[in-house]
Design a protein around this motif. Structure first.
Motif, PDB file in Angstrom:
ATOM      1  N   LYS A 363      39.826  69.091  30.243  1.00 29.31           N
ATOM      2  CA  LYS A 363      41.025  68.425  30.697  1.00 29.31           C
ATOM      3  C   LYS A 363      40.787  66.909  30.750  1.00 29.31           C
ATOM      4  N   GLY A 364      41.396  66.215  29.820  1.00 27.47           N
ATOM      5  CA  GLY A 364      41.290  64.769  29.820  1.00 27.47           C
ATOM      6  C   GLY A 364      39.910  64.274  29.421  1.00 27.47           C
ATOM      7  N   LEU A 365      39.721  62.985  29.526  1.00 30.09           N
ATOM      8  CA  LEU A 365      38.467  62.358  29.134  1.00 30.09           C
ATOM      9  C   LEU A 365      37.310  62.818  30.021  1.00 30.09           C
ATOM     10  N   ILE A 366      37.560  62.932  31.326  1.00 26.04           N
ATOM     11  CA  ILE A 366      36.502  63.357  32.251  1.00 26.04           C
ATOM     12  C   ILE A 366      36.035  64.766  31.893  1.00 26.04           C
ATOM     13  N   GLY A 367      36.969  65.664  31.622  1.00 21.47           N
ATOM     14  CA  GLY A 367      36.610  67.035  31.267  1.00 21.47           C
ATOM     15  C   GLY A 367      35.774  67.089  30.004  1.00 21.47           C
TER      16      GLY A 367
END
Length: 584
Positions: A363-367
């Motif tokens: 999920k997203g850049l962090i994921g």
């Protein structure tokens, strides 16, 4: 004095390494015997040539190589693509001696010094060769760098600037008391005073692993320790000796000796015991200790039991691993790979297929960043290298079958999603006559069948449910396989009885002359993290693994009636892939 013959052998990557051969001058009746010598760091075969006459073994052939980047061998001086590459060179050299000089591995004694002794020790640990004896002189398990935090500094510098070279601080007069040796060292144009940081750091990493797990080495071993060594630490050598797995071992401390143990002024004090030890190992054929019951008694059994035991609830270690589990659970909320591990088991076919694809998802850049870190863990990097090696040996076996005019019927008894087998087929022309993939998991069968269709292999390949430990079911498979694969399965089950039954079923199913590709896990740096944090496919239970040394794994395969041909291992010494055949 014996005269040497100059020769070369080709390594796995096509580099021709130089070596010297001294034929026996009074060969004994029967099988030929040999001593294979490995020089210390910075040096070459010429620096140990004196040992051929001084050991006084006229019935033995002698061999000595120039390691990569040393002596007459090519490469930047003091460098190698990696320490693991040089360890594989040892295996290739021994195989060359067997093929081109007709001297069987079990008729070899190995004599090695300093860095050469660490190469040989790592080879003995990782490849479990059947050589008769090891004589290790002042192995460089821990080099005295003298500068505080030198190792950490070298790692940081390499991260910033890549590989570079450092010069040896050791003067010839600190290596030996022999004035002739001191003078010849200073005048020798083939001495490589520099060593690459890649090799030096790789030496440290391999040495730590081998000293920690020396119990895996089952070869009779003699250790010669220099008492006044300015170059390497004594304590790791003593720990290595204490932990060696074979009771046929002996240690000699040589007071006053400098680092060049085999080139010291009074080296007869080392060479006399070395000669006696080598001859004693050839005088009586003593079988290696049986490891077939290692799941019931021994170091890896105790290790697995310790990992399975709960920690004291209020201990710092328990708190640490509870926090690590909680952190990974949090990561699973955004990382697709971590979530898949918790959902299906971190040892499941689905997880392995995700690791093979090596595409961070979340999920997203962090994921995606968390997923990238997860996929880049040392264990998963080793798994991907294992896949490369499985595919390599599958192709090698297929080529040998085609050359012999045999059909190729592939069987994988626990294929997961079957990706490594199906992708290995892309390098084969013509394709195999048949491919049968089996797995216990309905999900794996479904996903694997879809992969077969996606790769357009439906005409030759099929995927069915099957029990990899059903000996009779395996033995009765049709068509009978000529190339069987067992990858990543036996590492998950510590019981040798189950593994032995499975191997026996595979061996019975194989046609005579057929091949088996099998994997092993003799070492893993994250065993406790895996046991305390990760869950297995077996109803979410902790993933506790019992390591099998390569010697143990090879004995299980031999007990099934199969003969080992060759082996591969990753740079970190975690996963092995071996090839065996069913003799006619």
């Amino acid at each position: 004095m014996r005269t040497s013959q100059q020769a070369s052998f080709n390594t796995h990557d096509g580099v021709a390494l130089s070596y010297r051969h001294w034929p026996a001058i009074a060969p004994d009746a029967g099988e030929r015997r040999a001593v294979v010598m490995f020089h210390r760091g910075h040096e070459h075969a010429g620096r140990i040539a004196h040992l051929v006459d001084e050991l006084d073994l006229p019935g033995f052939d002698f061999f000595a190589w120039d390691a990569r980047g040393h002596g007459l061998s090519p490469g930047a001086r003091g460098d190698s693509p990696s320490f693991g590459t040089s360890v594989r060179d040892v295996q290739t050299f021994v195989e060359h001696i067997g093929v081109h000089h007709q001297i069987a591995e079990e008729n070899l004694a190995i004599l090695a010094q300093s860095v050469g002794a660490v190469l040989v020790s790592t080879w003995a640990h990782d490849y479990a060769p059947q050589v008769r004896a090891l004589v290790l002189a002042s192995p460089a398990f821990k080099v005295k760098l003298y500068v505080p935090f030198a190792r950490a500094g070298l790692k940081a510098a390499r991260a910033l600037r890549g590989n570079f070279f450092v010069n040896s601080y050791v003067k010839a007069r600190l290596l030996t008391h022999d004035p002739a040796r001191v003078a010849s060292y200073a005048a020798d144009p083939l001495i490589a005073k520099a060593i690459s940081v890649n090799v030096l750091l790789g030496l440290y990493d391999a040495a730590e692993r081998v000293v920690a797990d020396a119990q895996a080495i089952q070869i009779p071993t003699q250790l010669l320790i220099s008492g006044s060594d300015f170059v390497v630490e004594r304590r790791p050598q003593e720990l290595f000796y204490e932990r060696l797995g074979n009771v046929r071992k002996e240690k000699h401390l040589l007071p006053g000796f400098f680092h060049d143990t085999l080139g010291e002024r009074d080296r007869h004090l080392a060479l006399g015991p070395a000669r006696r030890f080598i001859l004693s190992q050839f005088e009586e054929a003593v079988p290696q200790p049986s490891l077939l019951n290692a799941h019931r008694v021994g170091a890896t059994c105790a290790e697995a039991e310790s990992l399975a035991a709960p920690l004291p609830p209020r201990s710092l270690r328990n708190g640490y691993w509870r926090a690590a589990r909680a952190g990974l659970r949090l990561g699973a909320t955004v990382s697709a790979g971590v979530k898949l591990g918790f959902d299906t088991g971190f040892d499941s076919g689905s997880t392995l297929d995700y690791v093979y694809r090596n595409t961070p998802t979340g999920k997203g850049l962090i994921g995606r960043l968390i997923d990238r870190g997860y996929l880049d863990s040392i264990g998963w990097r080793g798994i991907r290298q294992r896949k490369v090696h499985v595919e390599e040996l599958l192709r090698l076996a297929a080529e040998r079958l085609r050359s012999a005019g045999e059909p190729i019927h592939i069987l994988d008894i626990a294929a997961g999603h079957g990706r490594y087998v199906l992708e290995a087929l892309q390098g084969l022309n013509p394709l195999p006559e048949s491919v049968l993939l089996r797995d216990y998991s309905e999900r794996n069968v479904r996903e694997g069948s879809a992969l077969i269709d996606a790769k357009g292999l439906g005409e030759i390949a099929r995927f069915v449910e099957g029990d990899a430990f059903d000996r009779d079911g395996l033995a009765g498979l049709a068509p009978r396989p000529t190339l069987a694969v067992v990858s990543g399965l036996y590492e998950l089950f510590g019981d040798n009885k189950r593994v032995g039954d499975s191997l026996a079923g595979v061996a019975e199913a194989l046609r005579t002359g057929g091949f088996l590709v099998y994997t092993g896990q003799p070492w893993h740096p994250q065993l406790e993290l895996i046991a305390r944090v990760l869950t297995s496919h077996r109803e979410g239970q902790p993933w506790v693994m019992r390591r099998r040394t390569q010697a143990e794994m090879d004995q299980l395969v031999a007990a099934a009636g199969l003969v080992k041909v060759t082996q591969r291992i990753d740079e970190w010494g975690i996963f092995t892939v071996s090839l065996a055949y069913k003799p006619r």
